[in-house]
Design a protein around this motif. Structure first.
Motif, PDB file in Angstrom:
ATOM      1  N   GLN A  12     -60.932  18.619  59.125  1.00 34.71           N
ATOM      2  CA  GLN A  12     -60.120  19.280  60.143  1.00 34.71           C
ATOM      3  C   GLN A  12     -58.637  19.170  59.783  1.00 34.71           C
ATOM      4  N   VAL A  13     -57.893  20.224  60.029  1.00 36.12           N
ATOM      5  CA  VAL A  13     -56.458  20.231  59.794  1.00 36.12           C
ATOM      6  C   VAL A  13     -55.797  19.133  60.620  1.00 36.12           C
ATOM      7  N   SER A  14     -56.258  18.964  61.843  1.00 36.38           N
ATOM      8  CA  SER A  14     -55.657  17.948  62.724  1.00 36.38           C
ATOM      9  C   SER A  14     -55.792  16.542  62.145  1.00 36.38           C
ATOM     10  N   ASP A  15     -56.910  16.250  61.472  1.00 34.83           N
ATOM     11  CA  ASP A  15     -57.079  14.928  60.844  1.00 34.83           C
ATOM     12  C   ASP A  15     -56.088  14.744  59.703  1.00 34.83           C
ATOM     13  N   ALA A  16     -55.890  15.784  58.909  1.00 32.61           N
ATOM     14  CA  ALA A  16     -54.936  15.707  57.801  1.00 32.61           C
ATOM     15  C   ALA A  16     -53.514  15.513  58.323  1.00 32.61           C
ATOM     16  N   VAL A  17     -53.153  16.263  59.356  1.00 34.76           N
ATOM     17  CA  VAL A  17     -51.810  16.136  59.933  1.00 34.76           C
ATOM     18  C   VAL A  17     -51.617  14.738  60.507  1.00 34.76           C
ATOM     19  N   ALA A  18     -52.613  14.215  61.204  1.00 34.34           N
ATOM     20  CA  ALA A  18     -52.509  12.870  61.784  1.00 34.34           C
ATOM     21  C   ALA A  18     -52.281  11.819  60.694  1.00 34.34           C
ATOM     22  N   ARG A  19     -52.969  11.935  59.578  1.00 31.85           N
ATOM     23  CA  ARG A  19     -52.792  10.988  58.467  1.00 31.85           C
ATOM     24  C   ARG A  19     -51.389  11.088  57.868  1.00 31.85           C
ATOM     25  N   ILE A  20     -50.906  12.314  57.685  1.00 26.17           N
ATOM     26  CA  ILE A  20     -49.557  12.506  57.132  1.00 26.17           C
ATOM     27  C   ILE A  20     -48.517  11.940  58.086  1.00 26.17           C
ATOM     28  N   LEU A  26     -44.405   8.783  62.129  1.00 23.05           N
ATOM     29  CA  LEU A  26     -44.144   9.666  63.267  1.00 23.05           C
ATOM     30  C   LEU A  26     -45.326   9.662  64.224  1.00 23.05           C
ATOM     31  N   PRO A  27     -45.068   9.883  65.512  1.00 20.22           N
ATOM     32  CA  PRO A  27     -46.194  10.048  66.438  1.00 20.22           C
ATOM     33  C   PRO A  27     -46.893  11.374  66.168  1.00 20.22           C
ATOM     34  N   ALA A  28     -48.155  11.431  66.491  1.00 20.92           N
ATOM     35  CA  ALA A  28     -48.932  12.654  66.274  1.00 20.92           C
ATOM     36  C   ALA A  28     -48.307  13.812  67.056  1.00 20.92           C
ATOM     37  N   PRO A  29     -48.348  15.017  66.511  1.00 25.75           N
ATOM     38  CA  PRO A  29     -47.805  16.178  67.232  1.00 25.75           C
ATOM     39  C   PRO A  29     -48.520  16.363  68.573  1.00 25.75           C
ATOM     40  N   LEU A  30     -47.777  16.813  69.553  1.00 28.84           N
ATOM     41  CA  LEU A  30     -48.339  17.000  70.890  1.00 28.84           C
ATOM     42  C   LEU A  30     -49.115  18.301  71.020  1.00 28.84           C
ATOM     43  N   GLU A  31     -48.738  19.316  70.215  1.00 33.53           N
ATOM     44  CA  GLU A  31     -49.417  20.609  70.338  1.00 33.53           C
ATOM     45  C   GLU A  31     -50.828  20.538  69.770  1.00 33.53           C
ATOM     46  N   VAL A  32     -51.648  21.460  70.213  1.00 33.58           N
ATOM     47  CA  VAL A  32     -53.017  21.565  69.710  1.00 33.58           C
ATOM     48  C   VAL A  32     -52.959  22.111  68.291  1.00 33.58           C
ATOM     49  N   ASP A  35     -56.759  25.747  62.902  1.00 33.85           N
ATOM     50  CA  ASP A  35     -57.129  25.842  61.492  1.00 33.85           C
ATOM     51  C   ASP A  35     -55.938  26.072  60.580  1.00 33.85           C
ATOM     52  N   LEU A  36     -54.731  26.155  61.140  1.00 34.18           N
ATOM     53  CA  LEU A  36     -53.506  26.316  60.363  1.00 34.18           C
ATOM     54  C   LEU A  36     -52.392  25.550  61.048  1.00 34.18           C
ATOM     55  N   TYR A  37     -51.649  24.780  60.252  1.00 36.62           N
ATOM     56  CA  TYR A  37     -50.516  24.037  60.800  1.00 36.62           C
ATOM     57  C   TYR A  37     -49.370  24.128  59.808  1.00 36.62           C
ATOM     58  N   GLU A  47     -47.635  24.255  54.662  1.00 28.01           N
ATOM     59  CA  GLU A  47     -48.702  24.662  55.568  1.00 28.01           C
ATOM     60  C   GLU A  47     -50.009  24.021  55.127  1.00 28.01           C
ATOM     61  N   ILE A  48     -50.794  23.682  56.121  1.00 28.20           N
ATOM     62  CA  ILE A  48     -52.130  23.133  55.883  1.00 28.20           C
ATOM     63  C   ILE A  48     -53.091  24.050  56.617  1.00 28.20           C
ATOM     64  N   GLU A  49     -54.115  24.502  55.899  1.00 24.48           N
ATOM     65  CA  GLU A  49     -55.098  25.377  56.526  1.00 24.48           C
ATOM     66  C   GLU A  49     -56.476  25.064  55.979  1.00 24.48           C
ATOM     67  N   ARG A  50     -57.470  25.465  56.740  1.00 27.75           N
ATOM     68  CA  ARG A  50     -58.850  25.333  56.267  1.00 27.75           C
ATOM     69  C   ARG A  50     -59.122  26.378  55.211  1.00 27.75           C
ATOM     70  N   THR A  51     -59.919  26.023  54.246  1.00 24.90           N
ATOM     71  CA  THR A  51     -60.313  26.989  53.227  1.00 24.90           C
ATOM     72  C   THR A  51     -61.250  28.013  53.863  1.00 24.90           C
ATOM     73  N   PRO A  52     -61.367  29.194  53.256  1.00 22.25           N
ATOM     74  CA  PRO A  52     -62.227  30.232  53.855  1.00 22.25           C
ATOM     75  C   PRO A  52     -63.673  29.787  54.095  1.00 22.25           C
ATOM     76  N   ASP A  53     -64.197  28.902  53.233  1.00 21.24           N
ATOM     77  CA  ASP A  53     -65.576  28.449  53.443  1.00 21.24           C
ATOM     78  C   ASP A  53     -65.675  27.331  54.482  1.00 21.24           C
ATOM     79  N   GLY A  54     -64.530  26.838  54.964  1.00 21.39           N
ATOM     80  CA  GLY A  54     -64.519  25.793  55.983  1.00 21.39           C
ATOM     81  C   GLY A  54     -64.851  24.412  55.471  1.00 21.39           C
TER      82      GLY A  54
END
Length: 177
Positions: A12-20, A26-32, A35-37, A47-54
Protein backbone atom coordinates in the motif's frame (compact mmCIF):
# COMPACT_ATOMS: atom_id res chain seq x y z
CA UNK A 1 -9.44 -8.56 -15.43
CA UNK A 2 -8.23 -8.29 -11.84
CA UNK A 3 -10.57 -8.32 -8.93
CA UNK A 4 -10.28 -5.93 -5.99
CA UNK A 5 -8.96 -8.62 -3.65
CA UNK A 6 -5.85 -9.12 -5.79
CA UNK A 7 -5.20 -5.36 -5.85
CA UNK A 8 -5.32 -5.09 -2.06
CA UNK A 9 -2.82 -7.96 -1.72
CA UNK A 10 0.12 -5.81 -2.86
CA UNK A 11 1.92 -3.13 -0.90
CA UNK A 12 0.00 0.00 0.00
CA UNK A 13 1.17 3.53 -0.78
CA UNK A 14 0.12 4.57 2.73
CA UNK A 15 2.52 2.02 4.27
CA UNK A 16 5.41 3.33 2.18
CA UNK A 17 4.61 6.95 3.09
CA UNK A 18 4.34 6.06 6.79
CA UNK A 19 7.80 4.42 6.70
CA UNK A 20 9.36 7.41 4.91
CA UNK A 21 7.75 9.88 7.32
CA UNK A 22 8.97 7.85 10.29
CA UNK A 23 12.58 7.98 9.04
CA UNK A 24 12.25 11.72 8.39
CA UNK A 25 10.98 12.18 11.95
CA UNK A 26 7.62 13.52 10.80
CA UNK A 27 4.13 12.59 11.96
CA UNK A 28 2.08 10.60 9.48
CA UNK A 29 0.10 12.74 7.01
CA UNK A 30 -3.44 13.47 8.14
CA UNK A 31 -5.03 13.15 4.70
CA UNK A 32 -6.26 9.84 3.34
CA UNK A 33 -3.64 8.24 1.11
CA UNK A 34 -4.91 6.34 -1.92
CA UNK A 35 -3.02 4.69 -4.77
CA UNK A 36 -1.01 7.85 -5.53
CA UNK A 37 0.75 10.23 -3.17
CA UNK A 38 2.89 13.24 -4.10
CA UNK A 39 5.20 15.33 -1.94
CA UNK A 40 8.42 17.35 -2.13
CA UNK A 41 11.70 16.41 -0.52
CA UNK A 42 14.48 19.00 -0.68
CA UNK A 43 12.64 20.86 -3.48
CA UNK A 44 12.34 17.63 -5.47
CA UNK A 45 8.85 16.53 -6.54
CA UNK A 46 8.31 12.87 -5.61
CA UNK A 47 5.37 10.59 -6.27
CA UNK A 48 4.58 7.13 -5.00
CA UNK A 49 1.96 5.07 -6.78
CA UNK A 50 0.84 1.50 -7.10
CA UNK A 51 2.02 -0.34 -10.15
CA UNK A 52 -0.66 -1.19 -12.73
CA UNK A 53 -0.72 -4.84 -11.61
CA UNK A 54 -1.19 -3.75 -7.97
CA UNK A 55 1.68 -5.96 -6.81
CA UNK A 56 4.27 -3.22 -6.27
CA UNK A 57 4.93 0.46 -5.87
CA UNK A 58 6.63 2.91 -8.20
CA UNK A 59 8.54 5.88 -6.82
CA UNK A 60 9.44 8.71 -9.17
CA UNK A 61 11.32 11.95 -8.58
CA UNK A 62 11.80 14.80 -11.01
CA UNK A 63 15.53 15.31 -10.57
CA UNK A 64 15.97 18.24 -12.93
CA UNK A 65 15.46 19.59 -16.38
CA UNK A 66 17.44 19.63 -19.58
CA UNK A 67 18.81 22.91 -20.86
CA UNK A 68 17.03 24.92 -23.50
CA UNK A 69 20.02 25.08 -25.86
CA UNK A 70 19.91 22.07 -28.22
CA UNK A 71 23.68 21.51 -28.09
CA UNK A 72 23.73 21.71 -24.31
CA UNK A 73 20.74 19.36 -24.16
CA UNK A 74 22.55 16.77 -26.26
CA UNK A 75 25.64 17.03 -24.04
CA UNK A 76 23.50 16.67 -20.92
CA UNK A 77 21.78 13.56 -22.26
CA UNK A 78 25.15 11.98 -23.09
CA UNK A 79 26.57 12.80 -19.66
CA UNK A 80 23.48 11.44 -17.88
CA UNK A 81 23.73 8.18 -19.81
CA UNK A 82 27.41 7.89 -18.83
CA UNK A 83 26.46 8.50 -15.19
CA UNK A 84 23.78 5.82 -15.39
CA UNK A 85 26.37 3.22 -16.38
CA UNK A 86 28.44 3.97 -13.28
CA UNK A 87 25.49 4.20 -10.91
CA UNK A 88 23.95 0.94 -12.13
CA UNK A 89 26.38 -0.99 -9.94
CA UNK A 90 24.86 0.30 -6.68
CA UNK A 91 21.73 2.33 -7.46
CA UNK A 92 18.50 0.61 -8.56
CA UNK A 93 16.77 3.73 -9.89
CA UNK A 94 16.64 4.35 -13.63
CA UNK A 95 16.43 7.57 -15.58
CA UNK A 96 13.25 8.51 -17.37
CA UNK A 97 13.74 10.93 -20.24
CA UNK A 98 11.05 12.87 -22.06
CA UNK A 99 8.83 10.61 -24.14
CA UNK A 100 9.18 10.25 -27.87
CA UNK A 101 11.23 8.50 -30.48
CA UNK A 102 14.87 9.51 -30.57
CA UNK A 103 14.77 11.41 -33.86
CA UNK A 104 11.48 13.12 -33.11
CA UNK A 105 12.52 14.02 -29.58
CA UNK A 106 15.87 15.47 -30.64
CA UNK A 107 14.16 17.46 -33.38
CA UNK A 108 11.70 18.87 -30.82
CA UNK A 109 14.56 19.70 -28.47
CA UNK A 110 16.40 21.51 -31.25
CA UNK A 111 13.62 24.08 -31.65
CA UNK A 112 14.63 27.33 -29.96
CA UNK A 113 11.16 27.74 -28.40
CA UNK A 114 10.94 24.36 -26.65
CA UNK A 115 10.22 24.36 -22.95
CA UNK A 116 12.75 22.81 -20.56
CA UNK A 117 12.25 19.05 -20.52
CA UNK A 118 12.04 17.27 -17.16
CA UNK A 119 14.27 14.32 -16.31
CA UNK A 120 13.06 11.84 -13.70
CA UNK A 121 14.49 8.93 -11.81
CA UNK A 122 12.20 5.99 -11.13
CA UNK A 123 12.29 2.78 -9.14
CA UNK A 124 9.78 -0.04 -8.68
CA UNK A 125 9.62 -1.97 -5.42
CA UNK A 126 7.60 -5.01 -4.34
CA UNK A 127 7.39 -4.23 -0.61
CA UNK A 128 6.61 -1.01 1.27
CA UNK A 129 9.60 -1.79 3.51
CA UNK A 130 11.88 -0.94 0.58
CA UNK A 131 10.46 2.58 0.21
CA UNK A 132 13.10 4.36 2.31
CA UNK A 133 16.00 2.77 0.42
CA UNK A 134 14.26 3.46 -2.89
CA UNK A 135 13.82 7.11 -1.96
CA UNK A 136 17.53 7.28 -1.07
CA UNK A 137 18.37 5.94 -4.53
CA UNK A 138 16.17 8.62 -6.15
CA UNK A 139 17.76 11.41 -4.11
CA UNK A 140 21.21 10.04 -4.88
CA UNK A 141 20.39 10.40 -8.58
CA UNK A 142 19.37 13.99 -7.93
CA UNK A 143 22.71 14.62 -6.25
CA UNK A 144 24.76 13.13 -9.09
CA UNK A 145 22.71 14.76 -11.82
CA UNK A 146 22.98 18.18 -10.15
CA UNK A 147 26.31 18.79 -11.89
CA UNK A 148 24.80 18.01 -15.29
CA UNK A 149 21.26 19.42 -15.34
CA UNK A 150 19.38 22.18 -13.58
CA UNK A 151 17.77 20.77 -10.44
CA UNK A 152 14.00 20.75 -10.28
CA UNK A 153 13.97 23.13 -7.32
CA UNK A 154 16.33 25.68 -8.85
CA UNK A 155 14.90 28.74 -10.44
CA UNK A 156 16.84 29.87 -13.44
CA UNK A 157 17.03 33.64 -13.65
CA UNK A 158 17.43 35.12 -17.10
CA UNK A 159 20.81 36.68 -17.72
CA UNK A 160 20.59 40.43 -17.52
CA UNK A 161 22.81 42.84 -19.36
CA UNK A 162 25.20 44.61 -17.02
CA UNK A 163 23.90 47.95 -15.90
CA UNK A 164 26.23 50.88 -16.22
CA UNK A 165 26.28 53.58 -13.64
CA UNK A 166 25.36 57.05 -14.74
CA UNK A 167 28.77 58.64 -14.92
CA UNK A 168 30.02 62.08 -15.73
CA UNK A 169 30.81 62.31 -19.48
CA UNK A 170 33.92 64.30 -18.55
CA UNK A 171 35.32 61.19 -16.79
CA UNK A 172 34.85 58.93 -19.79
CA UNK A 173 37.85 57.74 -21.74
CA UNK A 174 37.66 56.60 -25.36
CA UNK A 175 40.30 54.25 -26.65
CA UNK A 176 41.07 54.30 -30.37
CA UNK A 177 43.52 52.12 -32.28
Amino acid sequence: MQDRSSLSAGPQVSDAVARIWRVLGLPAPLEVIGDLYTFELEDTPVEIERTPDGMGLRLRAVIGQLGEDPHLCEQQLSRLLELSLGLAAFNRAVLVFPAGRDGARLQALSRPDHAPEPVSAEIAIRDAGEAVDALRDLMQWRSYAGDVITSSGARVEPALAPQSDASDPGEMVIFQP
